[in-house]
Scaffold this active site. Structure first.
Site, PDB file in Angstrom:
ATOM      1  N   GLU A  45      44.641 -25.700  25.967  1.00 45.76           N
ATOM      2  CA  GLU A  45      43.781 -26.253  27.026  1.00 45.76           C
ATOM      3  C   GLU A  45      42.795 -27.277  26.443  1.00 45.76           C
ATOM      4  O   GLU A  45      42.531 -28.311  27.043  1.00 45.76           O
ATOM      5  CB  GLU A  45      43.040 -25.114  27.735  1.00 45.76           C
ATOM      6  N   GLU A  84      48.336 -16.396  28.213  1.00 45.58           N
ATOM      7  CA  GLU A  84      47.325 -15.552  28.859  1.00 45.58           C
ATOM      8  C   GLU A  84      47.942 -14.469  29.727  1.00 45.58           C
ATOM      9  O   GLU A  84      47.399 -13.368  29.841  1.00 45.58           O
ATOM     10  CB  GLU A  84      46.384 -16.418  29.705  1.00 45.58           C
TER      11      GLU A  84
END
Ligand code: 3HC
Ligand code: NAI
Length: 699
Positions: A105, A125
């Protein structure tokens, strides 16, 4: 320092330096923004490169911070990414080795990305019960395309950088370096080349549309629903990616944040994060430092080519380690090898193993009938009959022939490892390696540490376990070690439940609904009811006062040993594993109940589950207190990896923590009042009673 700052000519280099994997904890985030500011304040700097030191670009947000105020403390990851996007000077991410979660990210917030080949790229995640929470669900679909991005987000699986670079139209990587070794040099050259480019490109500005969104997301939801079962996160990943295609970037970000925050507080995410940490913690032994010298294990000997010996050998062959197998007779060897071949051939047939790999593996196997042929092996694992006399013969021979320094391991499931070690003149080299059946499949390995087992032996076998991809958990010596000692109490409760009014199917259904892979009676049929019978016969001698239901003995007296005899608590059709309830068994239970003068009562699913699970918890508390297990999370790993405890509940100890130990003890006090149960067993273990009174938890 969690990042390093250097200036090379006109390029500033910010190197994440937070071992082991450059997790983006608060100190690192702060250090990134500080250095970013420094680079922007320096007139000599024209462009900025961000990379990672050591074995990763970044493994993502620091999982250890989750749930603590530090995770949110400014600058949080979102603020760091915004600071990078807003940097007036171009920022280039130089990605290598591992680029995951928040690490990816962060890279997506950079203006440019250059990746080394061979880098594992992922948004994992979902494996922690979450979704990417720092813009991953909004930026990756823009950079990579909606479908490949959703696949990565929903599966959490890593994809190699060179594969991603081949996706048509992808904007994830501006460049792939020619090799990992040239990444730094090429990143500098790239940063110099784009130093004056304006406006700076931002992933957030890229379009994000799916031509056939309604149908595609409907299809994706149907697929994910089937796979996700008890986990909420995968469907939320679909929601977030769909938002990326339908909403403005900022609105999509808001939706992602809300979904991420809600998932963070689900018991499922808590369980998965616990498992991530517990798995890694299990490999650490409190008094065996990480730098303890190990022995090289380059060859293995296995004694006994039966059910376990064959499976154990396959683990090592799969890891490329040669195995020599010993049996008493040639025909036993031949049978064992034929079973291994059958196993491998079925993998080949299913396309899970290539023919040449199968041959390569079998090529590493040799056999013998003579102990003298084993002398050069670095480690020997015994898997012969479970009788102390037979173990004595085997270990006496091993002591005679094995080279000094060889590790002597036993796969015993019930015998006293200290006694086995005493058959040798080198008890420090003896250790238990308790594999679970089928040994080539089951992830769990209980490593049984004898009173005299040396630390370097422990360090070595823990490393070997990793090599053969087992989750190793250390257990002290006691009857049944961690797993089977607990399951005995669970099985006993199962028996009492039958006496009081349940059928086997009712008990199994209740605990399977709770999430266990299999209830106690289906499990008994799979393992063989005769095994439990043999243990109980021993117990009747050793502990005549211990209370047992007699139903399981009556079942075995009828020869109903389980799947292997086609009949146990249930009936089985040859070649199938479906458990078919049997009226004769139900009548047998009723007759026994009548003979005891018990009036059956309706027992709720809740009571069934509590009695079964809390029986595990109470025995586990004794195990912990006696030091047989060194951590509660080790016990969770044993039950998750070896006994089918539901993953989304995180293991019996975490489950008890979540219920609240006070509530667990209250329920146990209620069960103790039941005259048909065993009041003495339900006395809370002192550790459990203490933690409950103090409002504490196991983990
Ligand atoms: N945070 C904190 N510690 C981490 C970590 C992380 N993200 N990832 C790994 N570690 C630690 C491990 O706990 C372990 O610590 P230890 O040495 O004290 O036991 C150490 O790093 C090494 O880990 P492994 O034993 O797993 O080492 P490997 O080399 O086999 O694997 C890895 C490295 C591929 C990075 C693997 O550790 C991994 O998959 N990590 C998890 C990555 C992940 O899930 N990232 C997403 C985090 S959530 C997130 O980023 C949220 C964001 O979207 C907001
Ligand atoms: P098995 O009966 O299938 O195989 C034992 C093998 O050992 C036989 O092939 C036999 O010929 C051989 N053997 C016996 N004495 C020998 C000797 N003196 N020298 C060389 N070979 C000899 O038994 P299984 O199930 O494989 O069990 C082996 C060990 O593993 C036991 O200690 C058992 O408790 C343990 N174990 C078994 C599990 C299971 O589910 N079957 C699970 C975990 C451990």
């Amino acid at each position: 320092m969690t990042t390093l700052y250097e200036v090379h000519g006109s390029v500033a280099l910010i190197t994440l330096s937070n071992p082991p994997v450059n997790g983006l904890g608060h100190a690192t985030r702060l250090s990134i923004t500080d250095n970013l500011q420094k680079a922007n304040d320096d007139d000599a700097v024209k462009s900025i490169v961000i990379t990672g030191a050591g074995k990763a670009f970044s493994g993502g947000a620091d999982i250890k911070e989750f749930g603590s105020p530090k995770a949110l403390q400014e600058p949080n990851l979102l603020s760091v990414i915004v600071a990078i996007e807003k940097s007036p000077k171009p920022v280039v991410a130089a990605i290598h080795s591992v680029c995951m979660g928040g690490g990816l990210e962060l890279a997506l917030g950079c203006h440019y990305r250059i990746a080394a080949p061979g880098c594992s790229v992922a948004l994992p995640e979902v494996k922690l019960g979450l979704l990417p929470g720092a813009g991953g669900t909004q930026r990756l679909p823009r950079a990579l395309g909606v479908e490949p991005a959703l696949n990565m987000i929903v599966s959490g699986e890593p994809v190699k950088s060179e594969m991603l670079a081949q996706i048509p139209g992808q904007k994830l990587f501006d460049k792939l370096s020619s090799s990992p070794d040239t990444l730094a040099e090429e990143a500098f050259a790239f940063a110099q080349a784009i130093a004056e480019t304006r406006p700076l490109p931002l992933v957030r500005d890229l379009p994000c549309k799916h031509r056939n969104g309604d149908a595609y997301f409907q299809f994706a939801r149907n697929m994910v629903k089937g796979m996700a079962k008890n986990f909420p996160a995968p469907l939320k990943c679909v929601d977030a990616v769909e938002a990326a295609t339908r909403q403005k970037f900022e609105d999509g970000m808001r939706i992602e944040r809300e979904l991420f925050t809600n998932l963070m507080f689900t018991p499922e995410s808590r369980a998965l994060r616990h498992v991530f940490m517990a798995e890694r913690a299990a490999s650490k032994i409190p008094d065996v430092p990480a730098d303890t010298a190990q022995r090289a294990i380059n060859s293995i000997a296995v004694i006994g080519a039966g059910t376990m010996g064959g499976g154990i050998a396959m683990n090592f062959l799969n890891a490329g380690i040669p195995v020599k197998m010993l049996e008493m007779k040639q025909d036993a060897l031949d049978r064992g090898i034929a079973t291994m071949r059958k196993n491998y051939e079925s993998q080949v047939k299913k396309g899970k193993l290539k023919q040449d790999k199968y041959e390569e593996r079998m090529g590493l196997l040799s056999t013998t009938l003579s102990y003298d042929d084993l002398k050069d092996a670095d480690m020997v694992i015994e898997a012969v009959f479970e009788e102390m006399g037979v173990k004595e013969k085997v270990f006496t021979e091993l002591d005679r022939v094995m080279k000094p320094g060889a590790i002597l391991a036993s796969n015993t499931s019930t015998l006293d490892l200290n006694q086995i070690a005493s058959f040798t003149k080198r008890p420090e080299d003896v250790v238990g390696l308790h594999f679970f059946s089928p040994a080539n499949i089951m992830k769990l390995l209980e490593v049984v540490r004898g009173d005299k087992t040396a630390k370097y032996v422990m360090a070595t076998v823990m490393a070997v376990a990793k090599k053969i991809r087992k989750t190793a958990v250390v257990s002290g010596v006691c009857d049944g070690f961690i797993g089977n000692r607990m399951i005995e109490q669970y099985g006993r409760q199962g028996g009492f439940l039958l006496d009081e009014g349940c059928t086997p199917a009712q008990v199994d259904k209740a605990i399977e609904k709770f999430g266990f892979a299999m209830g106690p009676f289906r499990m008994g049929d799979l393992a063989g009811n005769d095994i439990g019978w043999a243990i109980r016969k021993r117990r009747y001698q050793e502990k005549p006062d211990m209370k047992y239901s007699k139903t399981a003995d009556l079942l075995c007296e009828k020869g109903r040993f389980g799947q292997k005899t086609g009949a146990g608590w249930y009936d089985y059709v040859a070649g199938k594993r479906d458990a078919i309830p049997n009226q004769e068994v139900v009548s047998m239970i009723e007759a026994h109940r009548n003979s005891l003068g018990i009036t059956p009562r309706k027992i709720s699913d809740d009571e069934i589950v509590q009695r079964l699970v809390y029986s595990l918890v109470n025995e586990a508390a004794h195990i912990l207190e006696e030091g047989i297990a060194s951590k509660a999370s080790d016990i969770d790993m044993v039950y998750l990896m070896g006994y089918g405890f539901p993953l989304y509940r995180g293991g019996p100890m975490l489950y008890a923590d979540q219920v609240g130990l006070f509530n667990v003890v209250q329920a146990m006090n209620r069960f103790a009042k039941n005259p048909l149960d065993d009041a003495s067993f339900w006395q809370p273990a002192p550790l459990l009673a203490r933690l409950a009174a103090e409002g504490k938890t196991f983990n």
